[in-house]
Write a protein that holds these residues in place. Structure first.
Motif, PDB file in Angstrom:
ATOM      1  N   PRO A 372      64.301  35.830  55.682  1.00 36.96           N
ATOM      2  CA  PRO A 372      64.845  36.913  56.524  1.00 36.96           C
ATOM      3  C   PRO A 372      66.110  37.490  55.870  1.00 36.96           C
ATOM      4  O   PRO A 372      66.882  36.766  55.232  1.00 36.96           O
ATOM      5  N   GLN A 373      66.329  38.783  56.049  1.00 33.94           N
ATOM      6  CA  GLN A 373      67.460  39.449  55.420  1.00 33.94           C
ATOM      7  C   GLN A 373      68.789  38.822  55.832  1.00 33.94           C
ATOM      8  O   GLN A 373      69.723  38.711  55.028  1.00 33.94           O
ATOM      9  N   GLU A 374      68.887  38.397  57.067  1.00 37.49           N
ATOM     10  CA  GLU A 374      70.135  37.790  57.546  1.00 37.49           C
ATOM     11  C   GLU A 374      70.452  36.514  56.760  1.00 37.49           C
ATOM     12  O   GLU A 374      71.603  36.266  56.385  1.00 37.49           O
ATOM     13  N   ARG A 375      69.428  35.703  56.521  1.00 42.57           N
ATOM     14  CA  ARG A 375      69.643  34.473  55.753  1.00 42.57           C
ATOM     15  C   ARG A 375      70.003  34.787  54.313  1.00 42.57           C
ATOM     16  O   ARG A 375      70.897  34.155  53.724  1.00 42.57           O
ATOM     17  N   ILE A 376      69.324  35.762  53.715  1.00 39.23           N
ATOM     18  CA  ILE A 376      69.633  36.150  52.335  1.00 39.23           C
ATOM     19  C   ILE A 376      71.085  36.594  52.230  1.00 39.23           C
ATOM     20  O   ILE A 376      71.824  36.171  51.332  1.00 39.23           O
ATOM     21  N   GLU A 377      71.506  37.455  53.141  1.00 35.59           N
ATOM     22  CA  GLU A 377      72.880  37.973  53.122  1.00 35.59           C
ATOM     23  C   GLU A 377      73.884  36.833  53.263  1.00 35.59           C
ATOM     24  O   GLU A 377      74.880  36.765  52.527  1.00 35.59           O
ATOM     25  N   ARG A 378      73.629  35.924  54.194  1.00 35.42           N
ATOM     26  CA  ARG A 378      74.570  34.838  54.464  1.00 35.42           C
ATOM     27  C   ARG A 378      74.687  33.889  53.272  1.00 35.42           C
ATOM     28  O   ARG A 378      75.797  33.586  52.816  1.00 35.42           O
ATOM     29  N   GLU A 379      73.559  33.439  52.745  1.00 29.15           N
ATOM     30  CA  GLU A 379      73.615  32.416  51.705  1.00 29.15           C
ATOM     31  C   GLU A 379      74.017  32.988  50.348  1.00 29.15           C
ATOM     32  O   GLU A 379      74.741  32.341  49.592  1.00 29.15           O
ATOM     33  N   ALA A 380      73.563  34.195  50.032  1.00 29.50           N
ATOM     34  CA  ALA A 380      73.961  34.809  48.765  1.00 29.50           C
ATOM     35  C   ALA A 380      75.443  35.144  48.771  1.00 29.50           C
ATOM     36  O   ALA A 380      76.149  34.950  47.766  1.00 29.50           O
ATOM     37  N   THR A 381      75.953  35.625  49.892  1.00 29.86           N
ATOM     38  CA  THR A 381      77.385  35.937  49.997  1.00 29.86           C
ATOM     39  C   THR A 381      78.218  34.671  49.839  1.00 29.86           C
ATOM     40  O   THR A 381      79.272  34.679  49.181  1.00 29.86           O
ATOM     41  N   GLN A 382      77.756  33.564  50.428  1.00 30.63           N
ATOM     42  CA  GLN A 382      78.491  32.310  50.304  1.00 30.63           C
ATOM     43  C   GLN A 382      78.521  31.830  48.856  1.00 30.63           C
ATOM     44  O   GLN A 382      79.559  31.346  48.362  1.00 30.63           O
ATOM     45  N   LEU A 383      77.406  31.980  48.149  1.00 24.16           N
ATOM     46  CA  LEU A 383      77.366  31.586  46.740  1.00 24.16           C
ATOM     47  C   LEU A 383      78.335  32.419  45.906  1.00 24.16           C
ATOM     48  O   LEU A 383      79.047  31.894  45.048  1.00 24.16           O
ATOM     49  N   LEU A 384      78.371  33.720  46.144  1.00 23.08           N
ATOM     50  CA  LEU A 384      79.294  34.577  45.399  1.00 23.08           C
ATOM     51  C   LEU A 384      80.744  34.161  45.663  1.00 23.08           C
ATOM     52  O   LEU A 384      81.581  34.169  44.748  1.00 23.08           O
ATOM     53  N   ALA A 385      81.048  33.792  46.894  1.00 22.84           N
ATOM     54  CA  ALA A 385      82.401  33.317  47.213  1.00 22.84           C
ATOM     55  C   ALA A 385      82.697  32.001  46.511  1.00 22.84           C
ATOM     56  O   ALA A 385      83.781  31.811  45.956  1.00 22.84           O
ATOM     57  N   ASP A 386      81.712  31.094  46.508  1.00 25.98           N
ATOM     58  CA  ASP A 386      81.913  29.794  45.871  1.00 25.98           C
ATOM     59  C   ASP A 386      82.199  29.936  44.384  1.00 25.98           C
ATOM     60  O   ASP A 386      82.971  29.153  43.816  1.00 25.98           O
TER      61      ASP A 386
END
Length: 526
Positions: A372-386
């Protein structure tokens, strides 16, 4: 200096003056502008790379640049032709070329036939050939950008020794994360902060001592030994560093292999690979990898470590034997099924980029998997922050620095939680902070059950994190066992062009010095 696709300058209002025949080390965190300054000083920016640039640079007419990837600067097919190309640019008469070529090769200890195709050279030989080509140009200034990033320990030492011999003969401007072997002899250090400003400029010892807190907070690598000497470390009065090394040795010896499961997750059976020209990369490889193991793949440049990972990941097929993944031949997997199970991080990050923005690259695996797009946005954004890439979210991956490209390639592969992760030099070119973050994420995945196979030249990383080591060399498997057992065998390390981690070198020097009262059953006590 500001790239046209960036919102802020990479370098900010700096004044730098370098004396003739001075050796200067550019030191700073990944993405701080070190390579950009080197490109400005050498004239690559703005002459070859377009960017907004204000100010003036005065440089000699003759300069040479040595890159991380030597293949990026070769344009001919054989060793002799590549060296001759440098001489043709200087209009050296043909009858004089052979003598100049032979001298350049002697200067870098490159003892190979002139007719050798460049594609057949190992990474270490390629880097020394690149240096020989630059020396043939007789530059007044040599700019060197992380020349040992992809080299094994032996070739790292050879390249750094070659550069050290130029000290006092050429003006040298260097970027290097592996400070041991460099910081001992350079004259000066320019220290960058994360915003692209020079915050310290002086003698190496003064900068490292006075800026110790900033260096630590910025995640900049520090030397393993320097400024401590071996005489101090081996003295009868215990040195604080010696006590830390003893603790590392005790921890390393206690490492135990993961208990065997009912069935291995990977089973390599009598695998061999022979190229069409008849060259045998390796043969007779046998290894059973248990679920949840962290296996380091070591060996000299050109031994076939990257090729081994590609075979395990189904990118190439062995010419003999086979690879079983979860009891099924890798060649029988359909591509979607295989890459739901196996993730691969290439040695060259650009080889796996397929999206137009940093965010899309990090999110690609989730999109292919139908998240789902919401999951993609959440997890990819977290990886970029990490991985400290969030501010580059909308930039093209190919415009990033080498360190940022590496971080993105690893982040994209960590999005999905495959059973097996194959990583080819995942930490090269990274500062200490990013390396620690990356290893922390890998450790978490490993503790959750992910099996990791990692090709690397970083023996300190192997000693601290790996549960098992495979050493590939001389066309076969030289060693299969624990890191402690490997690093306790000096003869095997030399045979495989490896060096021991500092703690094990300390242990060996104590044994060589006859201080056996400090050694108890293979570990150290004070």
């Amino acid at each position: 200096m500001q790239f046209f696709d960036r919102d802020a300058p990479v370098l900010r209002e700096m004044n730098v003056s370098i004396e003739r025949n001075q050796a200067v080390l550019l030191l700073g965190p990944s993405g701080s502008g070190k390579s950009t300054l080197l490109q400005v000083l050498s004239g690559i920016i703005p002459r070859s790379i377009e960017a907004w640039f204000k100010g003036t640079v005065t440089r000699p007419d003759s300069v040479g640049v040595m890159f991380q990837d030597p293949d990026a600067q070769f344009c001919m097919l054989t060793v002799e032709d590549e060296l001759a190309f440098s001489l043709e640019n200087r209009s050296v008469p043909r009858e004089q070329m052979r003598a100049v070529i032979e001298k350049a090769m002697r200067d870098v200890r490159l003892d190979i036939p002139l007719s050798t195709p460049i594609r057949e050279l190992s990474g270490g030989l390629k880097q020394r050939l690149a240096l020989a080509c630059l020396l043939a140009l007789e530059p007044e200034v040599l700019f060197v950008d992380e020349p040992t990033a992809q080299l094994d320990p032996l070739n790292t030492q050879l390249v750094l020794d070659d550069l050290r011999r130029l000290h006092g003969q050429k003006t040298l401007v260097l970027i290097e994360h592996k400070l041991d072997g460099v910081i001992e002899w350079v004259d000066r250090v320019l220290l960058f902060n994360a915003e692209g400003r020079i915050v310290a400029d002086g003698a190496p010892l003064d900068v490292v001592r006075e800026q110790a807190e900033m260096i630590r907070e910025s995640g900049i690598w520090t030397p393993k030994l320097w400024p401590v000497t071996w005489e101090q470390l081996l003295a009868p009065v215990p040195h604080p560093l010696a006590e830390r090394l003893q603790t590392q040795l005790a921890t390393g010896k206690k490492q135990t292999a993961r208990p065997a499961a009912d069935a291995p997750i990977l089973d390599i059976r009598d695998a061999g690979l022979r190229y069409k020209n008849g060259h045998v990369v390796w043969q007779g490889l046998n290894a059973s990898i248990q679920p949840g193991e962290w296996v380091a793949i070591l060996g000299p440049n050109g031994a076939g470590k990257s090729t081994f990972l590609k075979m395990v990941g189904g990118l190439i097929e062995p010419t003999q034997g086979n690879v079983q993944l979860k009891g099924k031949d890798v060649s029988r997997y359909k591509t979607p099924e295989l890459y739901d199970t196996v993730g691969f991080v290439f040695q060259n990050p650009e080889h796996q980029f397929i999206a137009d923005t940093v965010f899309e690259e990090a999110a690609f695996g989730g999109k292919v998997a139908g998240w789902p797009q919401e999951r993609i946005e959440r997890e990819a954004t977290q990886l970029l922050a990490d991985f400290r890439l969030q501010e580059l979210r909308d930039k093209n991956p190919f415009t990033l620095s080498q360190g940022q490209k590496r971080r993105l390639s690893v982040a994209g592969m960590l999005l999905k939680r495959q059973d097996v992760l194959l990583l080819d030099e995942p930490t090269f070119g990274q500062d200490a902070a990013t390396t620690a973050e990356l290893l922390q994420r890998m450790q978490e995945r490993n503790e959750a059950g992910t099996t990791i196979l990692m090709a690397t030249h970083d023996v300190e990383l192997v000693a601290e994190h790996a549960s098992r080591v495979l050493v590939i060399g001389e066309g076969g498997l030289l060693f299969d066992g624990s890191p402690h057992d490997l690093f306790s065998q000096p003869e095997l390390l030399e045979k495989a062009s490896l060096t021991a981690p500092l703690a094990y070198e300390y242990r060996q020097r104590i044994l060589d010095a006859g201080q056996k009262e400090k050694v108890e059953e293979g570990s150290l006590s004070v």
